[in-house]
Design a protein around this motif. Structure first.
Motif, PDB file in Angstrom:
ATOM      1  N   ASN A   4       0.696  -1.373   0.060  1.00 44.11           N
ATOM      2  CA  ASN A   4      -0.397   0.465   0.562  1.00 44.11           C
ATOM      3  C   ASN A   4       0.584   1.138  -0.016  1.00 44.11           C
ATOM      4  N   PRO A   5       0.970   2.073  -1.055  1.00 42.94           N
ATOM      5  CA  PRO A   5       1.760   3.120  -1.016  1.00 42.94           C
ATOM      6  C   PRO A   5       1.692   3.811  -0.571  1.00 42.94           C
ATOM      7  N   CYS A   6       2.635   5.043   0.144  1.00 47.48           N
ATOM      8  CA  CYS A   6       2.028   6.086   1.224  1.00 47.48           C
ATOM      9  C   CYS A   6       1.234   6.617   0.082  1.00 47.48           C
ATOM     10  N   GLN A   7       0.207   7.763   0.583  1.00 43.81           N
ATOM     11  CA  GLN A   7      -0.181   9.022  -0.412  1.00 43.81           C
ATOM     12  C   GLN A   7       0.494  10.068  -0.151  1.00 43.81           C
ATOM     13  N   GLY A   8       1.162  10.658   1.044  1.00 44.64           N
ATOM     14  CA  GLY A   8       1.681  11.381   1.232  1.00 44.64           C
ATOM     15  C   GLY A   8       0.716  12.966   2.383  1.00 44.64           C
ATOM     16  N   GLY A   9       0.921  14.123   1.819  1.00 46.18           N
ATOM     17  CA  GLY A   9       0.330  15.030   2.409  1.00 46.18           C
ATOM     18  C   GLY A   9       0.398  14.958   3.772  1.00 46.18           C
ATOM     19  N   ASN A  10      -0.712  14.909   4.822  1.00 47.74           N
ATOM     20  CA  ASN A  10      -1.398  15.215   5.819  1.00 47.74           C
ATOM     21  C   ASN A  10      -1.702  13.749   6.355  1.00 47.74           C
ATOM     22  N   ASN A  11      -1.516  12.893   5.854  1.00 49.74           N
ATOM     23  CA  ASN A  11      -1.791  11.348   5.882  1.00 49.74           C
ATOM     24  C   ASN A  11      -0.918  10.681   6.208  1.00 49.74           C
ATOM     25  N   CYS A  12       0.225  11.196   6.117  1.00 50.37           N
ATOM     26  CA  CYS A  12       1.594  10.435   6.651  1.00 50.37           C
ATOM     27  C   CYS A  12       1.837  10.709   7.826  1.00 50.37           C
ATOM     28  N   THR A  13       2.743   9.655   9.147  1.00 48.38           N
ATOM     29  CA  THR A  13       2.881  10.262  10.193  1.00 48.38           C
ATOM     30  C   THR A  13       4.100   9.409  10.253  1.00 48.38           C
ATOM     31  N   GLN A  14       4.845   9.868  11.041  1.00 50.55           N
ATOM     32  CA  GLN A  14       5.687   9.596  12.048  1.00 50.55           C
ATOM     33  C   GLN A  14       5.534   9.235  13.486  1.00 50.55           C
ATOM     34  N   ASP A  15       4.672   9.093  14.289  1.00 53.79           N
ATOM     35  CA  ASP A  15       4.701   8.690  15.671  1.00 53.79           C
ATOM     36  C   ASP A  15       4.247   6.958  15.106  1.00 53.79           C
ATOM     37  N   GLY A  16       5.059   6.439  16.551  1.00 57.87           N
ATOM     38  CA  GLY A  16       4.406   4.893  16.624  1.00 57.87           C
ATOM     39  C   GLY A  16       5.152   4.129  16.121  1.00 57.87           C
TER      40      GLY A  16
END
Length: 83
Positions: A4-16
């Motif tokens: 499932n590729p990243c969609q970029g933008g505000n959907n991507c998270t770095q925590d967890g």
């Protein structure tokens, strides 16, 4: 598991441990980024002017090899001789 590729933008998270946007682990995302960087470094080293064509050829070659691996793993495509 399905890619499932990243969609970029505000959907991507770095925590967890996983991105909330694509659901992939941050480890997987980093490893995929390293693969992309390696391909682009190679294309730059070769001074390819047609990087898009190079990347498409690599993708097609990899997909073909993957299909062959799947066939071999499932026993399809092997030559058998019965008497």
């Amino acid at each position: 598991m399905k890619f499932n590729p990243c969609q970029g933008g505000n959907n991507c998270t770095q925590d967890g441990t996983h991105c909330q946007g694509c659901g992939r682990s941050h480890e997987e995302i980093a490893a995929t980024g390293q693969l992309v960087d390696t391909l682009l470094e190679f294309a730059n080293k070769m001074e390819y002017e047609n990087v898009d064509e190079f990347l498409m050829a690599v993708a097609q070659k990899a997909a073909g090899k993957h299909r062959m691996m799947q066939m071999n793993a499932s026993g399809i495509g092997g030559i058998s001789i019965s008497s």
